[in-house]
Design a protein around this motif. Structure first.
Motif, PDB file in Angstrom:
ATOM      1  N   ASN A 283       0.826  -1.203   0.000  1.00 37.60           N
ATOM      2  CA  ASN A 283       0.000   0.000   0.000  1.00 37.60           C
ATOM      3  C   ASN A 283       0.865   1.259   0.000  1.00 37.60           C
ATOM      4  N   ASP A 285       0.986   3.476   2.030  1.00 32.18           N
ATOM      5  CA  ASP A 285       1.503   3.746   3.379  1.00 32.18           C
ATOM      6  C   ASP A 285       2.604   2.774   3.789  1.00 32.18           C
ATOM      7  N   ASP A 416      -3.999   3.831   4.486  1.00 28.40           N
ATOM      8  CA  ASP A 416      -4.499   2.871   3.500  1.00 28.40           C
ATOM      9  C   ASP A 416      -4.808   1.524   4.150  1.00 28.40           C
ATOM     10  N   THR A 417      -3.884   1.044   4.960  1.00 27.73           N
ATOM     11  CA  THR A 417      -4.060  -0.245   5.633  1.00 27.73           C
ATOM     12  C   THR A 417      -4.925  -0.093   6.874  1.00 27.73           C
ATOM     13  N   ARG A 418      -4.957   1.095   7.410  1.00 24.61           N
ATOM     14  CA  ARG A 418      -5.767   1.483   8.560  1.00 24.61           C
ATOM     15  C   ARG A 418      -5.382   0.734   9.838  1.00 24.61           C
ATOM     16  N   ASP A 440      -8.923  -5.620   3.916  1.00 29.04           N
ATOM     17  CA  ASP A 440      -8.599  -5.584   2.491  1.00 29.04           C
ATOM     18  C   ASP A 440      -9.769  -6.153   1.696  1.00 29.04           C
TER      19      ASP A 440
END
Length: 757
Positions: A283, A285, A416-418, A440
């Motif tokens: 990602n 990030d 993005d991955t949080r 995801d």
């Protein structure tokens, strides 16, 4: 026939003949080329170089590839004797290698079957999981090392040769597990691992007289067949680490065996697909898209092998390789605990039941690749034992003087991955918490039922753990789901639903349904970090849910779980760790052998606490029964020694100078509670505030942070949704340095300054 038609016909004939000849010269994927025919598949330039009187003997061809492996492989095989002695001194692995080699040679005959069902030599049926590991040939590397530990006993080398030949025979007869059955011998992941392991063994044995020229060429021919199989069956990108592993091996083969026709196509395809994996699956990030530390580190290895071989052969790769690979290492630094380990995120399988992930060996590799002192902070003076054989001497020598620098990262987010990290600092006893709030959309196979779950460390101890798992254990599903996480639940609902085992029946499984999360707010400032999020995991029973996590720097955390429904439910919090009930049911306590500990304090009345556990792990379930709307307001309070705990004998305990429900001004709400000191206050479930001449009223109960200053009050919105705030008694009001009126919408994260007399 006119001239134009003749030209077209001639071109068609030439194209057909060329295609036919190319097809004739293509490396086959369904059979292993015999050594005497191997030279036919060489590039013309190599053929011309090696040919004498129109022939290339096996001796000449074998010597050529021995030389090329010395130049192109991760290390020169001539150095195996000295390198093995260095390895032996650095790593106490002799018993492990010998034991695993014995396991393989005992469990599977050298001429094993490659088609289930069949039995082990002792008569027991072979199960899918051991069969997959046979097909990957992990323990064949141990057989290779056992050869050297056991004074070059030829039985080990012959075992490798015979088992390799048994697969060649199975390929010829078609008697091997196909991909469709779930345990395919030539499935991309399994093939990729077998290539990596056989390359390792092949290079170890290249200097051994018992490894004949003929057998060396058979291994090369077998690897070529594997390469063509990987090429033909992977025409385009497919998400996930299975294809990444396979394409990594195909790229390695295309570099090491680039003397053969068609390997240029292998290189183009494998590098193109790998770059697509890098672009899509790392990602922006910096986190690998499957959100698990284990597979994140696995992908680092997949990309490293190719990157390293390309550098050795001075093959230029696109800049994306360096950028993405470096970001994967940096991400591990960003999520690391103060003790330099990492939290257990999703499917981690390196050490079953461990509560952290050892990243030191991976970070050592990162330091060697990029010479970054912040990666060096996590490095040790030796690499992981297996990786030792994939590094050059000049790289290993850098470990004699590692440059270390404490990372500069503080609290941060991976948007993005949080994942969200709340960090005090990098000293040994500093506090750190990570929040999981992502899913995801393409491949959530390794995702656990931990949505909005937390893990935390303080005073060098993991106070809210998660656990590594093992796919073969019958309670893998339990440990993958939310009863074994630090989350909130409703009734008997778990987050993970519709459990589906994999086709191969190896024990692995995934959830068909997981909650879909939403991040409402993430902020970090000098006073606090705050995360606010929600998920839809309880919509099926008519419950709306959200969670707020506030890090009161640098003292403790407040976690607020919010439930709302039209019907009565039992609402729950689950806390992992060995906690005892100190003050039923409001206070839980865990104390470690050095008197470091953690208290979990409920600020609102709850119904009961129950405790359970498995595999030496324990969890506590705090419940509130028969409610439609409810909030857990919970303090996670790490302490250093008995005298610094929450005093359970005090009606209004002191929290490192913070007072519970002892405001110097008036505030009210249905389930109102507060935590405050002389200047700052956290007000939870508040509806109205009267502070000096200032009166604040809200359209519905909300959560705010108030900071009193001379002639001003700063108000920050910590709630989950917008409220309407009415202000009276102020001289002026401003938001973002812009004047606002006395009635204003107030959204999560917004800050208002009210000037007062």
């Amino acid at each position: 026939m006119n001239f134009d038609k003749l030209k077209i016909l001639t071109s068609a004939i030439c194209f057909f003949c060329g295609s036919f000849l190319f097809a004739q010269q293509r490396i086959p994927s369904d059979v292993v080329i015999s050594p005497e025919n191997l030279a036919q598949y060489l590039n013309d330039s190599v053929k011309n170089k090696l040919s004498k009187n129109g022939k290339i003997t096996e001796t000449v061809l074998t010597e050529y590839f021995r030389q090329k492996f010395a130049e192109r492989f991760f290390y020169d095989w001539h150095s195996v004797p000295s390198r093995f002695q260095q390895y032996r001194q650095l790593y106490d692995n002799e018993s492990g290698h010998l034991s695993r080699a014995k396991e393989l040679m005992t469990d599977f005959s050298a001429t094993t079957s490659w088609l289930l069902p069949f039995n082990h030599p002792n008569g027991e049926a072979v199960k899918p999981h051991p069969f997959q590991h046979l097909a990957r040939q992990h323990k064949m590397v141990d057989v290779g090392f056992a050869y050297f530990y056991d004074q070059k006993n030829p039985v080990y080398l012959q075992y490798f040769i015979n088992q390799r030949n048994s697969l060649i025979d199975a390929l010829k007869s078609g008697k091997y597990e196909k991909v469709e059955g779930g345990n395919g011998v030539f499935e991309v992941f399994i093939t990729g691992y077998r290539v990596l392991n056989w390359l390792t063994v092949h290079n170890l044995f290249l200097g051994e007289k018992n490894y004949s020229d003929h057998d060396q060429l058979v291994t090369i021919a077998t690897l070529l067949q594997h390469g063509e199989n990987l090429y033909e069956n992977n025409p385009k990108y497919r998400p996930g680490n299975h294809q990444t592993r396979g394409m990594s091996s195909l790229a390695m083969l295309s570099i090491l065996l680039r003397d053969f026709k068609g390997t240029d196509l292998w290189y183009q395809r494998s590098m193109s697909i790998l770059e697509e994996h890098l672009t899509r699956e790392v990602n922006p990030d910096g986190f690998q898209f499957e959100r698990t530390v284990h597979y994140h580190m696995g992908d680092i290895e997949n990309y490293f092998y190719v990157y390293q071989l390309a550098q050795i052969s001075q093959i230029q790769v696109n800049q994306v390789w360096k950028n993405k690979l470096q970001s994967l290492f940096t991400t591990l630094a960003k999520i690391a605990y103060p003790d330099k380990s990492a939290p257990v995120l999703q499917d981690c399988t390196d050490r079953t039941w461990a509560e952290s992930e050892d990243i030191s060996e991976t970070m050592t590799l990162g330091y060697l690749l990029f010479n970054d002192p912040e990666l060096g902070y996590f490095a040790q003076n030796r690499v992981e034992a297996g990786m030792f054989w994939f590094l050059q001497d000049k790289q290993l020598n850098l470990l004699n003087a590692i440059e270390k620098k404490k990372p500069s990262f503080s609290s941060l987010s991976f948007p993005d991955t949080r994942y969200y990290v709340m960090r005090q600092g990098w000293n040994k006893n500093d506090k750190m918490m990570i929040i999981s709030a992502g899913l995801d959309p393409n491949k959530p196979d390794h995702q656990h039922g931990d949505m909005l779950g937390v893990q935390a460390m303080a005073n060098g101890k993991i106070i809210l753990p998660n656990y590594q798992v093992y796919y073969e254990l019958p309670d893998f599903e339990l440990f993958k789901n939310s009863l074994v996480k630090n989350v909130a639940l409703v009734d008997n609902e778990l987050q993970g639903k519709e459990w589906t085992p994999n086709k191969g029946k190896t024990g692995f499984g995934k959830f068909g349904i997981l909650p879909k999360p939403q991040t409402i707010l993430w902020q970090s400032n000098k006073n606090y970090d705050i995360f606010v999020g929600s998920h839809d995991g309880f919509k099926n029973v008519g419950v709306d849910y959200s969670r707020q996590v506030i890090f009161v720097k640098n003292d403790f955390w407040i976690i607020k779980d919010n439930f709302s429904s039209d019907k009565l439910h039992t609402y729950k919090q689950v806390w992992q760790g060995h906690y005892t009930i100190e003050k039923k049911p409001e206070l839980l306590r865990s104390v470690f052998p050095d008197a470091m500990g953690c208290d979990i304090l409920q600020l609102l009345p709850v119904s009961q606490v129950s405790q359970s556990g498995a595999r030496g792990k324990q969890w506590s379930i705090v419940e509130k029964n028969d409610e439609k709307d409810f909030n857990f307001v919970t303090v996670i309070f790490p302490f250093n020694g008995y005298g610094n705990r929450i005093n359970e004998f005090e009606v209004q305990p002191d929290l490192k100078g913070w007072k519970v429900n002892q405001l110097s001004f008036a505030a009210e709400g249905n389930r109102f509670c507060s935590i405050s000191n002389s200047q700052n206050s956290y007000l939870l479930n508040v509806k109205k505030i009267a502070l000096k001449n200032l009166i604040l009223t809200f359209s519905k109960e909300t959560d705010i942070f108030i900071q009193e200053k001379e002639n001003a009050v700063l108000i920050s919105a910590l709630g989950c949704q917008q409220v309407l705030m009415n202000i009276s008694g102020s001289i002026s009001n401003s938001m973002n340095e812009k004047t606002i009126g006395n009635s204003t919408p107030f959204n999560p994260g917004e800050k208002i300054t009210c000037k007062i007399k």
